[in-house]
Design an enzyme around this catalytic site. Structure first.
Site, mmCIF file in Angstrom:
data_model
loop_
_atom_site.group_PDB
_atom_site.id
_atom_site.type_symbol
_atom_site.label_atom_id
_atom_site.label_comp_id
_atom_site.label_asym_id
_atom_site.label_seq_id
_atom_site.Cartn_x
_atom_site.Cartn_y
_atom_site.Cartn_z
ATOM 1 N N GLU A 183 -66.583 25.623 -34.624
ATOM 2 C CA GLU A 183 -67.000 24.620 -35.611
ATOM 3 C C GLU A 183 -68.184 23.772 -35.150
ATOM 4 O OE1 GLU A 183 -63.852 22.258 -37.190
ATOM 5 O OE2 GLU A 183 -62.765 23.975 -37.981
ATOM 6 N N GLU A 205 -58.877 29.665 -38.812
ATOM 7 C CA GLU A 205 -58.012 28.496 -39.002
ATOM 8 C C GLU A 205 -57.802 28.285 -40.488
ATOM 9 O OE1 GLU A 205 -58.993 24.668 -37.178
ATOM 10 O OE2 GLU A 205 -59.766 25.713 -35.421
ATOM 11 N N TRP A 263 -57.189 15.525 -32.949
ATOM 12 C CA TRP A 263 -58.280 14.700 -32.386
ATOM 13 C C TRP A 263 -58.292 13.287 -32.925
ATOM 14 C CZ3 TRP A 263 -60.387 17.595 -28.675
ATOM 15 C CH2 TRP A 263 -60.282 18.974 -28.806
ATOM 16 N N LYS A 315 -49.671 14.161 -37.095
ATOM 17 C CA LYS A 315 -50.154 15.108 -38.094
ATOM 18 C C LYS A 315 -49.819 16.509 -37.586
ATOM 19 C CE LYS A 315 -54.192 16.084 -40.933
ATOM 20 N NZ LYS A 315 -55.641 15.933 -41.089
#
Ligand code: BG6
Length: 473
Positions: free
Chosen positions: A162, A376, A435, A441
């Protein structure tokens, strides 16, 4: 379920991880600091230790992968476990760890797909300008060569994960260190320099005749005008150029097309920003552009854009994304909410059609793409352990099953129309450290109790196995 019978034998059905998000053990065996360690400590919100303690518990997670029908795993190597400063002498303990990990995967029939860089630049190099410093590209190439020479058991490589998320989060949105906001020059330069780093590594791999395949990973976020008007369409095109097209062109065409550059220049002009392309850069990109064996496509959500004629502002609060926060980008446009699109606990748009659209688009516009994997895709949720949990408790996560089901259906639809997509890695294999959101989460097929590192199976893992069992062997 029967739909997946149309898949080819050997279709990749995997789970994704990233070193810093799963390994923990950030201070052991000579590991160097990444750009995150001091930053997270200063913030005091959450620690990267113990994450999912994968550094010690990888055999358990590989065993779960096998048991639940996966045939592949995405891993990343922590550059700083091997070269604590990003360069110099390799640390044997780090090298040994990755050999053990890859062996465990291979012994269990789980093919490792390995990224060299997943958001975790060494702190020393980060302090020196990170991707903005061209010297750091040389260090990345040296590190890659070391890995190719050392880890011969790995046959599937990704250079960088990414590229846009780094550039955008570091220099536009400011939720990754060094927290710059709307520094357009740095963001576009970082994109170009990351592309150069990728291309140089691909060229090294191919010129060196290494045995295996190589590619990179882009997260693609289709941008739709909302509501549809010519002005909003232009804003969406500008955002698309900045977030998607610039990187796709650089990777798979080896040039920034006039159409893309017209849009990029409009953004640069509006922000008094500039891009420095040095002599020879484009030759490097051109040479690499036909040599990628595969393309890893991460997909979470589309964004919706409207025209905007003012200064940049972002009320990002650390949990949302630009899709739903009030994100206004001077010279580009503003993110808006489309009320017809459902959203996640974190207000991310849920839109499987976006995956279909982007797969179709890249396969048409970038004929140099030979093969695609979804590297992903998944659903981040707030999830708790139920009362009275036992070892056999199965965590119920119907929303995740629904999410993955819809996205796999989009993949199959694109495949049936000729898009060569041959794999799907769910983000994520097990619950991990996120992150910007820490530990609340969760994306995993396997629930991790972060207080004691126990793993619990989620219903989505059972469902994932059923699908794997249904696919042609
Ligand atoms: C991708 C990254 O951008 O999205 C992962 O490659 C990341 O590392 C994932 O965890 C989900 O993002 P978040 O912010 O929800 O953890």
């Amino acid at each position: 379920l029967n739909r997946v019978q149309s898949l080819p034998k050997g279709f990749i059905w995997g789970g994704a991880t990233a070193a810093y998000q799963v390994e923990g053990a950030t201070k052991v065996d000579g590991k160097g600091k990444t750009m995150w360690d001091d930053y997270l400590q200063a913030q005091g919100r959450f620690s990267p230790d113990p994450a999912s303690d994968f550094y010690h518990r990888y055999p358990e997670d590989i065993a779960l992968s096998k048991k639940y029908g996966l045939n592949a795993i995405r891993l990343s190597i922590a550059w700083t476990r091997i070269f604590p400063k990003g360069y110099g002498e390799p640390v044997q303990a780090g090298v040994d760890y990755y050999h053990r990990l890859f062996k465990e995967c291979l012994d269990n029939g789980i093919t490792p797909y390995v990224s060299l860089h997943h958001f975790d630049s060494p702190k020393t190099l980060f302090d020196d300008g990170d991707w903005l410093n061209r010297k750091n590209i040389d260090y990345f190439v040296d590190y890659a060569k070391f890995c190719f020479d050392e880890f011969k058991e790995v046959k599937n490589w990704f250079t960088i994960n990414e590229l846009i998320s780094l550039a955008f989060s570091q220099y536009i949105q400011g939720n990754f260190p060094p927290n710059h906001h709307f520094d357009v020059t740095s963001a576009i330069q970082a994109q170009h320099n990351e592309l150069l780093a990728h291309a140089r590594v691909v060229n090294l791999f191919k010129d060196g005749g290494y045995d295996g395949r190589i590619g990179l990973i882009h997260v693609l976020q289709p941008v739709y005008p909302y509501p549809v008007t010519p002005e909003n369409q232009h804003a969406a095109d500008l955002d698309d150029a900045f977030m998607n097209a610039f990187l796709l062109d650089g990777t798979f065409k080896g040039e920034y097309t006039p159409k893309t550059m017209k849009l990029i220049n409009e953004i640069l002009d509006a922000n008094d920003a500039h891009l420095d392309i040095q002599l020879g850069d484009m030759d490097i990109l051109k040479k690499a552009s036909t040599r990628n064996d595969f393309f890893g496509l991460n997909y979470y959500q589309p964004s919706f854009f409207a025209a905007y004629d003012g200064d940049s502002t972002n009320t990002f609060n650390g949990t949302g994304t630009k899709g739903t926060t009030s994100f206004k980008f001077k010279g580009v446009g503003q993110a808006v909410k489309n009320p017809d699109i459902p959203t996640t606990d974190w207000d991310w748009n849920i839109d499987p059609e976006g995956l279909y659209d982007i797969l179709k688009r890249v396969s048409i516009e970038y004929p140099n793409i030979k093969e695609i994997f979804i590297t992903e895709n998944g659903l981040g949720m707030k999830e708790d352990l139920p009362e009275g949990v036992t070892d056999d408790t199965i965590i119920d996560d119907p929303k995740r099953i629904d999410f993955v089901d819809q996205h796999v259906a989009a993949l199959l639809k694109a495949r049936s129309e000729g898009v060569n997509v041959n794999g799907y890695f769910i983000w994520s294999l097990q619950d991990q450290f996120s992150w910007a959101n820490g530990y609340n989460k969760r994306y995993g097929l396997f629930f991790v109790d972060f207080t004691n590192q126990k793993r619990y199976v989620k219903k989505s893992a059972l469902w994932y196995k059923e699908l794997a069992d249904t696919m042609p062997k």
